[in-house]
Design an enzyme around this catalytic site. Structure first.
Site, mmCIF file in Angstrom:
data_model
loop_
_atom_site.group_PDB
_atom_site.id
_atom_site.type_symbol
_atom_site.label_atom_id
_atom_site.label_comp_id
_atom_site.label_asym_id
_atom_site.label_seq_id
_atom_site.Cartn_x
_atom_site.Cartn_y
_atom_site.Cartn_z
ATOM 1 N N ASN A 11 77.522 4.999 12.876
ATOM 2 C CA ASN A 11 76.632 5.733 13.781
ATOM 3 C C ASN A 11 77.449 6.218 14.984
ATOM 4 O OD1 ASN A 11 74.636 6.645 15.471
ATOM 5 N ND2 ASN A 11 73.734 4.608 15.863
ATOM 6 N N LYS A 13 76.542 8.216 17.298
ATOM 7 C CA LYS A 13 75.733 8.467 18.508
ATOM 8 C C LYS A 13 76.088 9.837 19.111
ATOM 9 C CE LYS A 13 75.248 3.567 19.046
ATOM 10 N NZ LYS A 13 74.721 2.484 19.846
ATOM 11 N N HIS A 99 65.803 4.052 15.771
ATOM 12 C CA HIS A 99 66.867 3.412 16.554
ATOM 13 C C HIS A 99 66.346 3.084 17.950
ATOM 14 C CE1 HIS A 99 70.611 2.637 18.595
ATOM 15 N NE2 HIS A 99 71.184 2.527 17.403
ATOM 16 N N GLU A 101 67.618 3.271 20.745
ATOM 17 C CA GLU A 101 67.923 4.274 21.779
ATOM 18 C C GLU A 101 66.933 5.438 21.728
ATOM 19 O OE1 GLU A 101 72.088 4.674 20.798
ATOM 20 O OE2 GLU A 101 72.429 2.671 21.612
ATOM 21 N N GLU A 168 68.620 -4.587 14.148
ATOM 22 C CA GLU A 168 69.512 -4.456 15.295
ATOM 23 C C GLU A 168 68.856 -5.072 16.534
ATOM 24 O OE1 GLU A 168 72.464 -0.998 14.804
ATOM 25 O OE2 GLU A 168 70.640 -0.147 15.638
ATOM 26 N N GLY A 174 76.014 -2.605 21.607
ATOM 27 C CA GLY A 174 76.978 -2.200 22.638
ATOM 28 C C GLY A 174 77.334 -3.275 23.648
ATOM 29 N N SER A 211 77.141 -4.433 17.815
ATOM 30 C CA SER A 211 78.476 -4.951 18.164
ATOM 31 C C SER A 211 79.286 -5.466 16.976
ATOM 32 C CB SER A 211 78.358 -6.060 19.221
ATOM 33 O OG SER A 211 77.856 -5.524 20.429
HETATM 34 P P1 PGA Z 1 77.215 -0.832 18.434
HETATM 35 O O1 PGA Z 1 75.972 0.107 18.051
HETATM 36 O O2 PGA Z 1 77.923 -1.186 17.157
HETATM 37 O O3 PGA Z 1 78.054 0.007 19.347
HETATM 38 O O4 PGA Z 1 76.657 -2.037 19.093
HETATM 39 C C1 PGA Z 1 75.190 -0.161 16.933
HETATM 40 C C2 PGA Z 1 74.032 0.819 16.852
HETATM 41 O O5 PGA Z 1 73.490 1.193 17.912
HETATM 42 O O6 PGA Z 1 73.633 1.255 15.773
#
Ligand code: PGA
Length: 250
Positions: A11, A13, A99, A101, A168, A174, A211
Site C-alpha cells: 500500500n 498510500k 482503510h 485513513e 489493521e 505507521g 508496521s
Molecule cells: P504501515 O501501513 O505498514 O506503514 O504501518 C499499513 C497500512 O496502513 O496499510
C-alpha cells in the site's frame, strides 16, 4: 518455515511518482526468480500511477490494486472521485476499502458497504480493512468495533464474494508497534468466527497490517492464521519488501 500461500499487499498510500516505477524493477526480478514460492504480490499505488503500474506489470505475476473507489456504480458529477468501473477499465484487479485513513476522512460502515458492492459488481477483489483504535482497545472495545465493522461492511454480500480481510489495528499503522502474538491470534480468531456467523462468506483470507517490516516478519509468520500482509511504509522500499517476502519462505 512452511511454503504457506501468502498475500503481500504493498500500500503506497499518497507516495510515488512516475520515477518511482524504476524502483520496482528488482521486485519484478525477484518474483520471477521465485515463482515456485506460493505468494501473491499486489501493488496498490495512488490513482495517478495505476495505469503505469498495470502496463509495467502486465507480463509479471504481480497484480495491481487501487487504494479506494467511489461508492457509485455509475458515472456522474462527483469532482475528484473515481469509481470501480474506471479502475477496472485500467486492468486493475483489486481495491483496498475501509482503510482507517479513509474511515477517519468520512467513510462510514454504510458507505464502505456500498463501495464494496460496487467494486464486486465490477469483479474487483476487495481488500477490506478493519481494526480498532488505541482508545477502543484500551477500553475493551476491540470485539465490539470489529464486529460492527464486519456486520455493516459485509452486509448483503453473496457467498462467493471475493473478499480479503485485512486486520489493521489503527494503533499499529505507521507506529512501529505491533500487537503481541496472543492478542493477534485472539483477534483473528474472533474475526473469523464473526464472519462465519454473520455473513454468507465461507472462503476468505485474513491478512495482518500495521508496521510490518523485515524485523518483525519472522515472528508474525509464526501465527498460522495470518494469510499475508498489508504493508505500508516498508513496501515503498524494494529492498525491505523483498526481504519481507524472502524471510517468509526461508
Ligand atoms: P504501515 O501501513 O505498514 O506503514 O504501518 C499499513 C497500512 O496502513 O496499510
Amino acid at each position: 518455515m512452511t511454503n504457506k500461500f501468502r498475500y503481500f499487499i504493498a500500500n503506497w498510500k499518497m507516495y510515488g511518482n512516475l520515477n518511482s516505477l524504476k524502483s520496482i524493477n528488482n521486485v519484478i526480478k525477484f518474483t520471477k526468480s521465485n515463482s515456485k514460492k506460493r505468494f501473491k504480490l499486489i501493488y496498490c499505488p495512488p490513482y495517478t500511477l495505476l495505469s503505469a503500474f498495470c502496463a509495467k506489470l502486465q507480463k509479471s505475476s504481480i497484480s495491481v490494486g487501487a487504494q479506494n473507489c467511489h461508492e457509485k456504480n455509475e458515472h456522474g458529477a462527483f469532482t475528484g472521485s473515481v469509481n470501480a468501473q474506471m479502475i477496472k477499465n485500467l486492468g486493475v484487479k483489486y481495491v483496498i476499502l475501509g482503510h482507517s485513513e479513509n474511515r477517519i476522512n468520512g467513510d462510514t460502515d454504510d458507505i464502505i458497504n456500498k463501495k464494496i458492492k460496487s467494486a464486486l459488481n465490477q469483479k474487483l477483489t476487495v481488500i477490506f480493512c478493519i481494526g480498532e483504535t488505541l482508545y477502543q482497545r484500551n477500553n475493551k472495545g476491540t470485539n465490539k468495533i470489529i464486529k460492527k465493522q464486519i456486520i455493516k461492511g459485509l452486509k448483503g454480500l453473496k457467498k462467493n464474494s471475493k473478499i480479503i480481510i485485512a486486520y489493521e489495528p489503527v494503533w499499529s499503522i505507521g507506529t512501529g508497534i505491533i500487537p503481541k502474538n496472543y492478542e493477534l491470534e485472539k483477534n483473528i480468531k474472533f474475526i473469523n468466527s464473526i464472519i462465519l456467523k454473520n455473513t454468507k462468506l465461507k472462503k476468505f483470507r485474513i491478512l495482518y497490517g500495521g508496521s510490518v517490516n523485515p524485523k518483525n516478519i519472522e515472528n508474525l509468520n509464526t501465527i498460522s492464521m495470518i494469510d499475508g500482509y498489508l504493508i505500508g511504509g516498508a513496501s515503498q522500499d524494494p529492498k525491505k519488501l523483498i526481504d519481507i517476502i524472502k524471510k517468509s519462505y526461508n
